[in-house]
Write an enzyme that holds these catalytic residues in place. Structure first.
Site, short mmCIF file in Angstrom:
data_model
loop_
_atom_site.label_atom_id
_atom_site.label_comp_id
_atom_site.label_asym_id
_atom_site.label_seq_id
_atom_site.Cartn_x
_atom_site.Cartn_y
_atom_site.Cartn_z
N LYS A 1 44.68 69.36 12.59
CA LYS A 1 43.73 68.60 11.77
C LYS A 1 42.33 68.84 12.34
O LYS A 1 42.06 68.54 13.49
CB LYS A 1 44.06 67.11 11.79
N ARG B 1 46.26 60.33 -3.16
CA ARG B 1 46.54 60.01 -1.76
C ARG B 1 48.01 59.64 -1.67
O ARG B 1 48.39 58.49 -1.59
CB ARG B 1 45.66 58.83 -1.31
N ARG C 1 33.31 67.49 -0.75
CA ARG C 1 34.36 66.61 -1.26
C ARG C 1 33.90 65.81 -2.47
O ARG C 1 34.68 65.51 -3.34
CB ARG C 1 34.75 65.69 -0.11
N ARG D 1 35.25 68.61 4.36
CA ARG D 1 36.09 69.28 3.37
C ARG D 1 35.23 70.17 2.48
O ARG D 1 34.16 69.74 2.02
CB ARG D 1 36.76 68.19 2.53
P1 AMP Z 1 40.72 61.52 7.01
O1 AMP Z 1 39.36 62.06 6.70
O2 AMP Z 1 40.84 60.93 8.37
O3 AMP Z 1 41.25 60.66 5.89
O4 AMP Z 1 41.72 62.76 7.05
C1 AMP Z 1 41.96 63.56 5.97
C2 AMP Z 1 40.98 64.72 5.99
O5 AMP Z 1 41.25 65.59 7.07
C3 AMP Z 1 41.09 65.62 4.81
O6 AMP Z 1 40.42 65.10 3.69
C4 AMP Z 1 40.43 66.89 5.30
O7 AMP Z 1 39.04 66.81 5.08
C5 AMP Z 1 40.68 66.84 6.80
N1 AMP Z 1 41.58 67.90 7.30
C6 AMP Z 1 41.41 68.54 8.47
N2 AMP Z 1 42.37 69.42 8.69
C7 AMP Z 1 43.19 69.39 7.61
C8 AMP Z 1 44.38 70.09 7.24
N3 AMP Z 1 44.93 70.99 8.04
N4 AMP Z 1 44.95 69.77 6.06
C9 AMP Z 1 44.41 68.84 5.24
N5 AMP Z 1 43.30 68.14 5.54
C10 AMP Z 1 42.68 68.41 6.71
#
Ligand code: AMP
Length: 549
Positions: free
Chosen positions: A252, A414, A272, A257
């Protein structure tokens, strides 16, 4: 359609409480509306479809000034703001002024050609959005004044809210989707799919009206028209392994994004929230242009890195996004990497419904660049997953994503198919009360350590075993540390006297008959030895009980 009629319908909808009744009213409105796509967008409080990042760029002050001007020579923007402080809603404030005196003759006759139509309003708002540069404030003010000047109180209420993006009449996207299906007799699932690929409620409403489900099924992604990104929930490794036979594990990345669209000629990048971020990210454009030779829509994360390639906090990327001038200099200061993890469209083919693993294979074939394509690993082993997570953390990234290998790409959703691994809850300090000799190359090393907590009577009760998060080097150190405390050995199992305390991370505590304490740790990981603690300082069963509840 006159805006007067639409505003009246908005007022009726706003006054309705029951969801189903609202949906009926919205469906009726859709059946009656001539400028359907505009009506749908206005109803959702927007002038442009979601994939279009244009904004009106009208701030509250400008709107208040326009209302004041229409309200009469004795009214100032400050008066409008005073009323706003009292009412809290700009719509109520706009409606509280007597605007009737300034209206054209159309106000007095039904359907007069002077009446403001929805189409005219839409065109003027687009003109207003396009005003930029010197004098644009005056242009916007004049245009807004012209609009309010043709509004009665009900119209002014909704116009003011619309231009400030605070329409809020109780109609959400779900209601609009269901009302489209209802109004034009199409399956909700078809409407939903069409919304996902087009990201345009107005367009989908018109297609449904004009061609029914068949027309919806023909709708596809369009290179250059960004869609909502698929979203993740928090979840645990154990959840993932409970639900899927195998987990697709990925690092991650902590950045921003970006959805990349390549039409065979040009790369365009979208944030995004659909903002075009092509200009501020030239190195991403260059990398993709070099790697791609067929049209594609890709999804990934842009990460800022320092001189040695280590990730920097995501704010650094956002600074690059906002950079309009001196991009070359910004590029010098903040280096970017793009990690592409999904492929929505490749060479004329939409891939949304393909399983994740298939999409990722296609992505790898399309880009043929290990630098650009994120690594996706399939595993059903908690230990292996933990070690991937450790690699991600060691490389300075945020952690891991756990994805269902069979899942489709669902824009805007989601769902349960993408999980960001939940950060560990409070750690526990446990006493090591047993271990196992390893196998093969590790035959001389202790591993798989039994963990225990204090039972409150001077004894210890087991709570699980930890084997993950330990490097080979650490295994050697731990063996040296624990071997002197071995009490008995049975086969490869050793019983160890309580002497050494481990700090362990875990995802969850669950009750379990397997271990003496009555609890087990899900996904336990070794974090370190607490040299500063004696077994008597380890955590107690009572604390575990508290954390569990
Ligand atoms: P969060 O922002 O904490 O809700 O985490 C989800 C976000 O992590 C996604 O919207 C992406 O922007 C980011 N992200 C980073 N690495 C990845 C990955 N390998 N696959 C999907 N999302 C990722």
């Amino acid at each position: 359609m006159e805006f007067r009629i639409l505003a009246g319908r908005f007022a009726e909808i706003e006054a309705t409480d029951a969801d189903l009744e609202i949906q009926d009213e919205v469906a009726d409105l859709f059946r009656d509306a001539s400028e359907l796509s505009t009506v749908v967008r206005f109803l959702l409080g927007r002038v442009f479809p979601a994939h279009d990042s244009r904004t009106l760029d009208v701030g509250p002050q400008l709107c208040h000034e326009a209302i004041a001007r229409v309200a009469g020579p004795n009214v100032s923007a400050a008066d409008v703001e005073d009323r706003l402080a009292e009412h809290g809603d700009v719509g109520e404030v706009a409606a509280s002024y007597d605007l009737g005196g300034q209206q054209g003759l159309g106000a007095f006759t039904d359907g007069d050609s002077d009446a403001l139509t929805v189409a005219e309003l839409d065109a003027t708002l687009r003109e207003l959005a396009a005003a930029s540069g010197d004098g644009s404030r005056e242009t916007k003010l004049d245009l807004l004044f012209g609009l309010f000047n043709r509004c009665d109180t009900v119209q002014a209420r909704y116009l003011s809210r619309l231009v400030l993006s605070e329409l809020r009449i109780g109609v959400g996207e779900g209601t609009v989707r269901d009302a489209i299906a209802d109004a034009f007799d199409a399956p909700v699932a078809s409407v939903e799919r069409a919304l996902q690929v087009s990201n345009d409620y107005g367009l989908v409403a018109e297609r449904t009206r004009d061609g029914g489900a068949a027309a919806l099924d023909e709708m596809t992604l369009e290179v250059g028209r960004p869609v909502q990104v698929m979203l993740a929930q928090t979840g645990t490794v154990t959840d993932a392994l409970d639900d899927w036979p195998e987990v697709a594990v990925e690092w991650k990345f902590d950045g921003a994004r970006v959805q990349a669209h390549y039409d065979g000629d040009e790369v365009r990048l979208f944030s995004r929230n659909m903002e075009d971020v092509t200009a501020p990210l030239p190195e991403v454009v260059d990398a993709l242009s070099a790697a791609l030779d067929a049209p594609a829509i890709l999804d990934g994360e842009v990460v800022a890195v320092d001189e040695s390639g280590d990730p920097r906090p995501f704010q650094a990327v956002l600074r690059r996004f906002r950079r309009k001038h001196d991009v070359a200099k910004a590029r010098e200061n903040v280096k970017l990497e793009f990690h592409v993890f999904d492929c929505l469209h490749a060479d004329g083919e939409d891939l949304l419904e393909r399983p994740l693993v298939g999409r990722h294979d296609r992505l790898a074939a399309l880009l043929e660049s290990e630098e650009l394509v994120s690594r996706l690993r399939l595993s059903d082993e908690p230990e292996e997953i933990a070690s991937i997570e450790q690699q991600a953390l060691d490389a300075g990234h945020e952690g891991i994503m756990l994805k269902n290998p069979e899942s489709a790409y669902t824009p805007g959703n989601r769902g349960q198919n993408w999980l960001k691994r939940k950060p560990d809850v409070e750690t526990l300090d446990c006493v090591v009360t047993g271990a196992e000799w390893g196998e093969g190359r590790r035959a001389n090393l202790l591993g798989t350590f039994e963990l225990s907590v204090r039972d409150g009577d001077g004894g210890f009760e087991s709570i699980g075993k930890v084997a993950t998060g330990i490097t080979d080097e650490e295994l050697e150190e731990l063996t040296d540390l624990l071997e002197p405390h071995v009490r008995t050995e049975t086969g490869t199992a050793v019983d160890i006297e309580p002497a050494v305390v481990f700090e362990v991370g875990y995802e969850e505590i669950q009750s379990s008959p397997t271990y003496g304490s009555g609890y087990a740790l899900r996904f336990p990981r070794f974090l370190g030895v607490r040299d500063d603690k004696n077994p008597g300082d380890a955590d107690s069963r009572e604390r575990v009980e508290r954390l569990h509840s």
